[in-house]
Design an enzyme around this catalytic site. Structure first.
Site, PDB file in Angstrom:
ATOM      1  N   HIS A 188      59.637  46.683  14.325  1.00 22.15           N
ATOM      2  CA  HIS A 188      60.589  46.277  14.023  1.00 22.15           C
ATOM      3  C   HIS A 188      61.647  45.401  15.308  1.00 22.15           C
ATOM      4  CE1 HIS A 188      63.737  45.190  10.600  1.00 22.15           C
ATOM      5  NE2 HIS A 188      65.419  45.294  11.439  1.00 22.15           N
ATOM      6  N   ASN A 246      55.165  50.127  12.262  1.00 28.66           N
ATOM      7  CA  ASN A 246      55.626  49.420  12.438  1.00 28.66           C
ATOM      8  C   ASN A 246      56.197  49.315  13.423  1.00 28.66           C
ATOM      9  OD1 ASN A 246      56.825  46.539  11.086  1.00 28.66           O
ATOM     10  ND2 ASN A 246      58.411  47.866  10.156  1.00 28.66           N
ATOM     11  N   SER A 265      62.087  48.319  17.367  1.00 25.49           N
ATOM     12  CA  SER A 265      61.934  49.851  17.335  1.00 25.49           C
ATOM     13  C   SER A 265      60.954  49.850  16.419  1.00 25.49           C
ATOM     14  CB  SER A 265      62.738  50.154  16.248  1.00 25.49           C
ATOM     15  OG  SER A 265      64.583  50.168  16.723  1.00 25.49           O
ATOM     16  N   ASP A 275      62.733  50.539   6.672  1.00 27.60           N
ATOM     17  CA  ASP A 275      63.195  50.586   8.506  1.00 27.60           C
ATOM     18  C   ASP A 275      63.731  51.717   8.945  1.00 27.60           C
ATOM     19  OD1 ASP A 275      63.483  47.197   7.892  1.00 27.60           O
ATOM     20  OD2 ASP A 275      62.239  47.698   8.730  1.00 27.60           O
TER      21      ASP A 275
HETATM   22  C1  GRF Z   1      58.330  39.397  14.808  1.00 27.65           C
HETATM   23  O1  GRF Z   1      59.487  39.031  15.948  1.00 27.65           O
HETATM   24  C2  GRF Z   1      58.031  40.569  14.973  1.00 27.65           C
HETATM   25  O2  GRF Z   1      59.419  41.582  15.057  1.00 27.65           O
HETATM   26  C3  GRF Z   1      58.181  41.183  13.206  1.00 27.65           C
HETATM   27  O3  GRF Z   1      57.257  40.091  12.772  1.00 27.65           O
HETATM   28  C4  GRF Z   1      57.755  39.147  13.807  1.00 27.65           C
HETATM   29  C5  GRF Z   1      55.835  38.212  14.408  1.00 27.65           C
HETATM   30  O4  GRF Z   1      55.440  39.062  14.470  1.00 27.65           O
HETATM   31  N1  GRF Z   1      57.878  42.791  12.898  1.00 27.65           N
HETATM   32  P1  GRF Z   1      54.105  38.747  14.945  1.00 27.65           P
HETATM   33  O5  GRF Z   1      54.208  37.436  15.987  1.00 27.65           O
HETATM   34  O6  GRF Z   1      53.460  37.877  13.624  1.00 27.65           O
HETATM   35  O7  GRF Z   1      53.542  39.958  15.249  1.00 27.65           O
END
Ligand code: GRF
Length: 195
Positions: free
Chosen positions: A109, A107, A136, A145
């Site tokens: 984060h 994942n 991360s 997380d």
């Molecule tokens: C991002 O801020 C990412 O850090 C979190 O979800 C948000 C949107 O991600 N995991 P994405 O554009 O849908 O990949």
């Protein structure tokens, strides 16, 4: 060839970064993009790229999280993935969902874990007066997380930063970090990457 399923809830910018990197001599290949949000924009982008998609609307399962996860896992298993990447996936997964993929689910984060697990990470970093933020990639375990860190990227927090400006700066690094970690992880190397 390592088969990779990617789970999203929104625009899927991290999913796109991963998909764009899974080309050439790099063994992983995307076999499914799945979402808990039927009309997530990332599903349309995956379809445009010729990647199979699946959607399981968590709202159809009311409070029955186990039933939602069972349906989602069934659709994921149909694609026979070796690795699951959560990428902007905004549902907390129970240990029962994670168990079959222990050690094979990662994942991204948007904080420098172990700081700021959970939501609103950029707001919390700003409120704490931090001067550095980042993202991360970690192994997904039963605890939210909290799994082993596989990579981190740092960005400076600037005096005029808002949660939005900081989020945008971190997102750029997410799109560098996640593909780099997946390349290494897919080769069986779990040494953390520092960008
Ligand atoms: C991002 O801020 C990412 O850090 C979190 O979800 C948000 C949107 O991600 N995991 P994405 O554009 O849908 O990949």
């Amino acid at each position: 060839m390592k088969r990779v399923a990617i789970l999203i809830s929104g625009g899927g910018s991290n999913m796109l970064a991963l998909v764009r990197d899974m080309v050439g001599d790099h063994p992983p290949r995307p076999v499914l993009v799945a979402s808990n949000v039927p009309h997530a924009a990332g599903l349309a982008r995956a379809t445009e790229l010729g990647i199979a998609t699946a959607a399981v609307d968590h709202r159809n399962f009311a409070s029955d999280r186990a039933a939602f996860e069972a349906e989602l896992m069934a659709q994921i298993m149909a694609a026979r993935p070796d690795i699951i990447c959560l990428a902007g996936f905004m549902r907390v997964l129970t240990p029962a969902f994670v168990a079959p993929f222990a050690g094979r689910m990662i994942n991204i984060h948007p904080s420098l874990l172990p700081k700021y697990p959970g939501l609103h990470t950029h707001r919390r970093a700003l409120d704490a007066g931090d001067t550095v933020a980042g993202c991360s990639v970690h192994e997904v375990t039963a605890e939210l997380d909290a799994g082993p860190i596989l990579g981190q990227a740092q960005v400076p927090i600037l005096p005029a930063d808002t949660a939005d400006s900081l989020s945008a700066r971190v997102l750029v690094q997410e799109h560098r970090l996640y593909p780099a970690v997946l390349r290494r992880f897919a080769s069986g190397d779990r040494r953390p990457i520092a960008l």
